[in-house]
Write a protein that holds these residues in place. Structure first.
Motif, PDB file in Angstrom:
ATOM      1  N   ASP A  66       0.777  -1.276  -0.121  1.00 11.75           N
ATOM      2  CA  ASP A  66      -0.033  -0.089   0.143  1.00 11.75           C
ATOM      3  C   ASP A  66       0.813   1.408   0.082  1.00 11.75           C
ATOM      4  O   ASP A  66       0.362   2.507   0.150  1.00 11.75           O
ATOM      5  CB  ASP A  66      -0.873  -0.251   1.297  1.00 11.75           C
ATOM      6  CG  ASP A  66      -2.250  -1.089   0.883  1.00 11.75           C
ATOM      7  OD1 ASP A  66      -2.567  -1.354  -0.206  1.00 11.75           O
ATOM      8  OD2 ASP A  66      -2.729  -1.339   2.072  1.00 11.75           O
ATOM      9  N   VAL A  67       2.211   1.254  -0.337  1.00 15.33           N
ATOM     10  CA  VAL A  67       3.149   2.334  -0.480  1.00 15.33           C
ATOM     11  C   VAL A  67       3.631   2.508  -1.845  1.00 15.33           C
ATOM     12  O   VAL A  67       3.452   3.355  -2.502  1.00 15.33           O
ATOM     13  CB  VAL A  67       4.218   2.230   0.550  1.00 15.33           C
ATOM     14  CG1 VAL A  67       5.062   3.554   0.537  1.00 15.33           C
ATOM     15  CG2 VAL A  67       3.650   2.292   2.058  1.00 15.33           C
ATOM     16  N   GLY A  68       4.219   1.405  -2.281  1.00 19.66           N
ATOM     17  CA  GLY A  68       4.731   1.347  -3.628  1.00 19.66           C
ATOM     18  C   GLY A  68       5.985   0.970  -3.611  1.00 19.66           C
ATOM     19  O   GLY A  68       6.478   0.227  -2.865  1.00 19.66           O
ATOM     20  N   LEU A  69       6.752   1.096  -4.982  1.00 16.98           N
ATOM     21  CA  LEU A  69       8.544   0.593  -5.019  1.00 16.98           C
ATOM     22  C   LEU A  69       9.235   1.846  -4.599  1.00 16.98           C
ATOM     23  O   LEU A  69       9.058   2.841  -5.020  1.00 16.98           O
ATOM     24  CB  LEU A  69       8.470   0.572  -6.482  1.00 16.98           C
ATOM     25  CG  LEU A  69       9.803   0.116  -6.926  1.00 16.98           C
ATOM     26  CD1 LEU A  69      10.209  -1.213  -6.470  1.00 16.98           C
ATOM     27  CD2 LEU A  69      10.004   0.176  -8.386  1.00 16.98           C
ATOM     28  N   CYS A  70       9.944   1.122  -3.389  1.00 17.86           N
ATOM     29  CA  CYS A  70      10.791   2.382  -3.109  1.00 17.86           C
ATOM     30  C   CYS A  70      12.272   2.567  -3.796  1.00 17.86           C
ATOM     31  O   CYS A  70      12.587   1.743  -4.420  1.00 17.86           O
ATOM     32  CB  CYS A  70      11.483   1.713  -1.574  1.00 17.86           C
ATOM     33  SG  CYS A  70      10.107   1.703  -0.308  1.00 17.86           S
ATOM     34  N   VAL A 102       8.992   7.077  -3.592  1.00 19.05           N
ATOM     35  CA  VAL A 102       8.450   5.809  -4.033  1.00 19.05           C
ATOM     36  C   VAL A 102       7.900   6.105  -5.216  1.00 19.05           C
ATOM     37  O   VAL A 102       7.267   7.145  -5.669  1.00 19.05           O
ATOM     38  CB  VAL A 102       7.571   5.369  -2.987  1.00 19.05           C
ATOM     39  CG1 VAL A 102       8.277   5.023  -1.638  1.00 19.05           C
ATOM     40  CG2 VAL A 102       6.174   6.193  -2.589  1.00 19.05           C
ATOM     41  N   PHE A 103       7.920   4.965  -6.181  1.00 17.76           N
ATOM     42  CA  PHE A 103       7.039   4.839  -7.366  1.00 17.76           C
ATOM     43  C   PHE A 103       5.717   4.420  -7.128  1.00 17.76           C
ATOM     44  O   PHE A 103       5.760   3.142  -6.799  1.00 17.76           O
ATOM     45  CB  PHE A 103       7.753   4.048  -8.336  1.00 17.76           C
ATOM     46  CG  PHE A 103       6.924   3.610  -9.631  1.00 17.76           C
ATOM     47  CD1 PHE A 103       6.760   4.749 -10.657  1.00 17.76           C
ATOM     48  CD2 PHE A 103       6.449   2.345  -9.678  1.00 17.76           C
ATOM     49  CE1 PHE A 103       6.270   4.428 -11.584  1.00 17.76           C
ATOM     50  CE2 PHE A 103       5.782   2.338 -11.107  1.00 17.76           C
ATOM     51  CZ  PHE A 103       5.546   2.998 -12.013  1.00 17.76           C
ATOM     52  N   ARG A 104       4.662   4.962  -7.386  1.00 20.44           N
ATOM     53  CA  ARG A 104       3.199   4.710  -7.292  1.00 20.44           C
ATOM     54  C   ARG A 104       2.400   5.718  -7.979  1.00 20.44           C
ATOM     55  O   ARG A 104       1.944   6.642  -7.630  1.00 20.44           O
ATOM     56  CB  ARG A 104       2.591   4.623  -5.818  1.00 20.44           C
ATOM     57  CG  ARG A 104       1.367   4.003  -5.817  1.00 20.44           C
ATOM     58  CD  ARG A 104       0.609   3.705  -4.665  1.00 20.44           C
ATOM     59  NE  ARG A 104      -0.424   2.925  -4.508  1.00 20.44           N
ATOM     60  CZ  ARG A 104      -1.185   2.890  -3.413  1.00 20.44           C
ATOM     61  NH1 ARG A 104      -0.958   3.384  -2.233  1.00 20.44           N
ATOM     62  NH2 ARG A 104      -2.582   2.180  -3.573  1.00 20.44           N
TER      63      ARG A 104
END
Length: 223
Positions: free
Chosen positions: A41-45, A76-78
């Motif tokens: 629920d955060v994304g790709l760091c 982060v990538f999202r």
């Protein structure tokens, strides 16, 4: 596409790094732990942006490490819903097209999000669109001449719109059994994937739209 997430952690600094400024040593350790990792629920760091708070380093009994309680901001990538991205087609099958951004490969365009009428050609291993056709059934589209087909080939630069994203947390371990019978184990899913669409004007292959997007295509080639 990229956001800042506020995270907390307790970080250990090895005695060999005591001569390095604490902030610098902490950023190195945090990047080792988080870079290229998916947080649910955060994304790709991607990398540490900065340190917001750093507590006093404390030594725990039994080791020589200095432990710091830290609050930091992580890039982060999202992508957000409806954001438009440029990517390259990585592969295709009957159900979807897989798109890569170079650093992230788990973007999928389901067949329902392709421009209609479209169909998957098993010989070319690619989907194609026929904008002027009134045909709708797959077998009818496959009987048409290839000259009128607009293929979405592997390696082609496409403009996509984000529809949704999905996080999975598959449990590791041996296969589960139900009433003594082993349950077939599902294929592991990517921990983070994006669902995208090309079913609107201006989306899809950049070469479709009167030569527009040539600069974007060159940029993707350089990347």
């Amino acid at each position: 596409m990229f956001n800042l997430a506020i995270l907390k952690d307790t970080v250990a600094i090895h005695p060999s790094n005591f001569g390095v400024p604490p902030e610098q040593a902490l950023i190195v350790e945090l990047n080792k732990k988080y870079a290229n990792r998916i947080l649910h629920d955060v994304g790709l760091c991607v990398s540490v942006f900065d340190l917001s708070e750093v507590g006093e380093g404390k030594v725990r009994y039994g080791d020589g490490y200095l432990w710091y309680k830290t609050v930091f901001r992580m890039v982060v990538f999202r992508p957000f819903t409806s954001e438009v991205l440029l990517g390259k087609v990585k592969s295709s099958d009957e159900s979807s097209i897989r798109v890569s951004l170079g650093f992230f490969d788990d973007i999928y365009i389901p067949a329902i999000y392709l421009p209609q009428p479209s169909c998957f050609d098993p010989n070319e291993r690619a989907h194609f669109w026929m904008p002027e056709s009134e045909l709708t059934k797959p077998h009818e589209l496959l009987d048409t001449p290839t000259v009128g087909r607009m293929y979405i080939d592997m390696g082609e630069v496409v403009r996509i719109r984000v529809e949704a994203d999905e996080f999975y947390d598959d449990e590791p371990g041996p296969p589960k059994a139900l009433e003594g019978v082993a349950v077939a184990k599902e294929a592991r899913r990517a921990p983070y994937s994006i669902i995208a669409s090309i079913a609107e004007q201006g989306l899809g292959s950049v070469s479709w739209w009167n030569g527009a997007g040539a600069e974007e295509e060159d940029a993707m080639e350089e990347s």
